[in-house]
Design a protein around this motif. Structure first.
Motif, short mmCIF file in Angstrom:
data_model
loop_
_atom_site.label_atom_id
_atom_site.label_comp_id
_atom_site.label_asym_id
_atom_site.label_seq_id
_atom_site.Cartn_x
_atom_site.Cartn_y
_atom_site.Cartn_z
N THR A 127 0.81 -1.22 0.00
CA THR A 127 0.00 0.00 0.00
C THR A 127 0.84 1.27 0.00
OG1 THR A 127 -0.17 -0.19 2.42
CG2 THR A 127 -1.99 -1.07 1.11
N LYS A 128 2.16 1.11 -0.05
CA LYS A 128 3.08 2.26 -0.10
C LYS A 128 2.81 3.24 1.05
CE LYS A 128 3.73 1.94 -5.13
NZ LYS A 128 2.95 0.69 -5.25
N SER A 129 2.70 2.70 2.25
CA SER A 129 2.46 3.52 3.43
C SER A 129 3.35 3.04 4.57
CB SER A 129 0.98 3.46 3.83
OG SER A 129 0.53 2.12 3.93
N ILE A 130 3.37 3.85 5.64
CA ILE A 130 4.29 3.60 6.76
C ILE A 130 3.50 3.26 8.02
CG2 ILE A 130 6.07 4.60 8.25
CD1 ILE A 130 7.10 4.28 5.48
N VAL A 167 -2.63 6.06 5.73
CA VAL A 167 -3.08 4.86 5.03
C VAL A 167 -4.40 5.09 4.29
CG1 VAL A 167 -1.90 3.25 6.55
CG2 VAL A 167 -4.24 3.96 7.09
N ALA A 168 -5.04 6.24 4.49
CA ALA A 168 -6.31 6.50 3.82
C ALA A 168 -6.13 6.48 2.30
CB ALA A 168 -6.87 7.85 4.26
N GLY A 169 -6.94 5.67 1.63
CA GLY A 169 -6.88 5.58 0.18
C GLY A 169 -5.66 4.89 -0.36
N SER A 170 -4.97 4.11 0.47
CA SER A 170 -3.69 3.53 0.05
C SER A 170 -3.84 2.49 -1.06
CB SER A 170 -2.97 2.91 1.26
OG SER A 170 -3.80 2.00 1.94
N SER A 171 -5.00 1.86 -1.17
CA SER A 171 -5.23 0.89 -2.26
C SER A 171 -6.11 1.45 -3.36
CB SER A 171 -5.88 -0.39 -1.71
OG SER A 171 -5.01 -1.09 -0.85
N CYS A 172 -7.07 2.29 -2.99
CA CYS A 172 -8.08 2.77 -3.94
C CYS A 172 -7.86 4.21 -4.41
CB CYS A 172 -9.47 2.66 -3.33
SG CYS A 172 -9.94 1.00 -2.85
N GLY A 173 -6.93 4.92 -3.77
CA GLY A 173 -6.65 6.29 -4.18
C GLY A 173 -7.41 7.34 -3.41
N ALA A 174 -8.40 6.94 -2.62
CA ALA A 174 -9.17 7.89 -1.82
C ALA A 174 -9.85 7.15 -0.68
CB ALA A 174 -10.21 8.61 -2.67
N LEU A 175 -10.11 7.85 0.41
CA LEU A 175 -10.82 7.25 1.54
C LEU A 175 -12.17 6.73 1.09
CD1 LEU A 175 -10.89 6.76 4.66
CD2 LEU A 175 -12.07 8.97 4.83
#
Length: 363
Positions: A127-130, A167-175
């Motif tokens: 998900t390119k997040s930390i 992490v919001a929208g990390s897979s879909c691009g938006a919350l």
């Protein structure tokens, strides 16, 4: 002839899986996936010829690598080995196996331990997040024993608090990937949300269910499963996930009013089996939906003052999952400033897993 591969088996949260260093696996993704399928014993409903536990929650893999992100200590790639198909899925993250990444990284010399608590900053490649996991390390040694308890796991263990950053929208691009708090698909009102895990939230009563059924009862209802899957396939493109026929996302969540003092009760299709609990990121997404004005979850949870909520207990079949949140509400929109939760982990075995040399001859 067989090829021996260094491996650690760990319980992370309410899941269990194989943990590898990236350098111990093939660099080519196609060969790597063949190796991991062989290690797990897929495809086979019993996974009898491998290390898998015949269930999605025990057919998981974590690969840990040096950081590719300037703000991280390590990279973490999650892979789901499909039990009954020759397929490795990388489309989702796993917050349960995430709990074991810090201990694994420290014990494999990838992160230097401090005396007391060691914070490990983990770059989640899916998900390119930390995420930041705080590991108990008295005397510079990972401590697995402790008094923390999480539902779905017997006994207690050392606490591993985890903070999720952006992490919001990390897979879909938006919350809210559809741009709406509520959509209607096949006649059912639902909320599509992604705060770390793409989830579709639906009222259990709209399917003729209470929302308190056992996972086994829901899995045995073939008509229900077919209806839920039809909705999942329809919303996949709506959530910017494309064709999800061969993906394990989005997760499908049936909700009902809480029974035991929590915020909401959940039953989660992941997507074709029903979770005995709820996934980490799934819980974060559902908790977020509970404080989102106009959403399906908000209508069921009925939280009076969502802007001042600090902790939400998300009920599931074997207990509840507490999500700590810091959110702001402006003009009916939700901004998630912080989401955090508590997990535990335990090292179960360390050694070598064997795969046929015909699959991979090693380095």
């Amino acid at each position: 002839m067989q090829t021996a591969i260094p491996c650690t088996v760990m319980r992370g949260g309410t899941s269990k899986g194989l943990y590898f260093r990236v350098e111990d696996l093939p660099s080519d993704a196609a060969t790597r996936d063949k190796v991991l399928l062989a290690a797990m014993g897929s495809p086979d409903v019993r996974q009898i010829d491998g290390m898998g536990g015949a269930h999605p929650l025990t057919s998981k893999i974590a690969i840990v690598a040096p950081p590719s992100h300037p703000d991280a200590d390590v990279d973490y790639l999650f892979l789901q080995a499909v039990v009954d198909e020759p397929r490795i899925d990388t489309s989702q993250n796993c917050g349960n196996l995430l709990a074991g990444i810090g201990p694994f990284a420290i014990e494999n010399g990838m992160v230097a331990a401090k005396d007391g608590v060691t914070d490990v900053r983990i770059h989640m490649l899916n998900t390119k997040s930390i995420a930041v996991a705080s590991i108990q390390t008295p005397g510079g040694v990972v401590e697995y024993q402790g008094d923390a308890r999480i539902d779905g796991v017997p006994g207690t263990a050392a606490p591993i608090p985890i903070d999720f950053l952006d992490v919001a929208g990390s897979s879909c691009g938006a919350l809210l990937p559809t741009g709406n708090a509520i959509d209607v698909v096949h006649g059912v009102e639902l909320t599509c949300i992604d705060n770390g895990m793409p989830v579709v939230v639906m009222r259990a009563k709209d399917f003729g269910k209470t929302g308190y059924e056992t996972p086994e009862a829901l899995e045995s209802d073939t008509a229900l499963k077919a209806r839920v899957e039809a909705i999942r396939l329809k919303v996949g493109p709506m959530m910017n996930l494309g064709d999800v026929t061969k993906k394990t996302i989005p997760k499908m969540c049936l909700v009902a009013p809480a029974q035991h003092g929590g915020a909401i009760s959940t039953r989660n299709f992941i997507p074709h089996r029903v979770h005995e609990a709820i996934g980490v990121f799934g819980a974060v997404s559902v908790a977020t939906a509970c404080v989102l004005p106009g959403s399906v979850a908000a209508s069921v949870a009925g939280i009076a003052d969502p802007a001042n909520v600090k902790n939400l207990d998300i009920e599931h079949p074997t207990g509840f999952f507490t999500v700590s949140m810091d959110v702001s509400l402006e003009g009916g929109n939700v901004q998630v400033r912080r989401a955090a939760l508590l997990r535990t982990a335990r090292k179960l075995m360390r050694g070598e897993v064997y795969v046929p040399a015909s699959v991979w001859g090693g380095r």
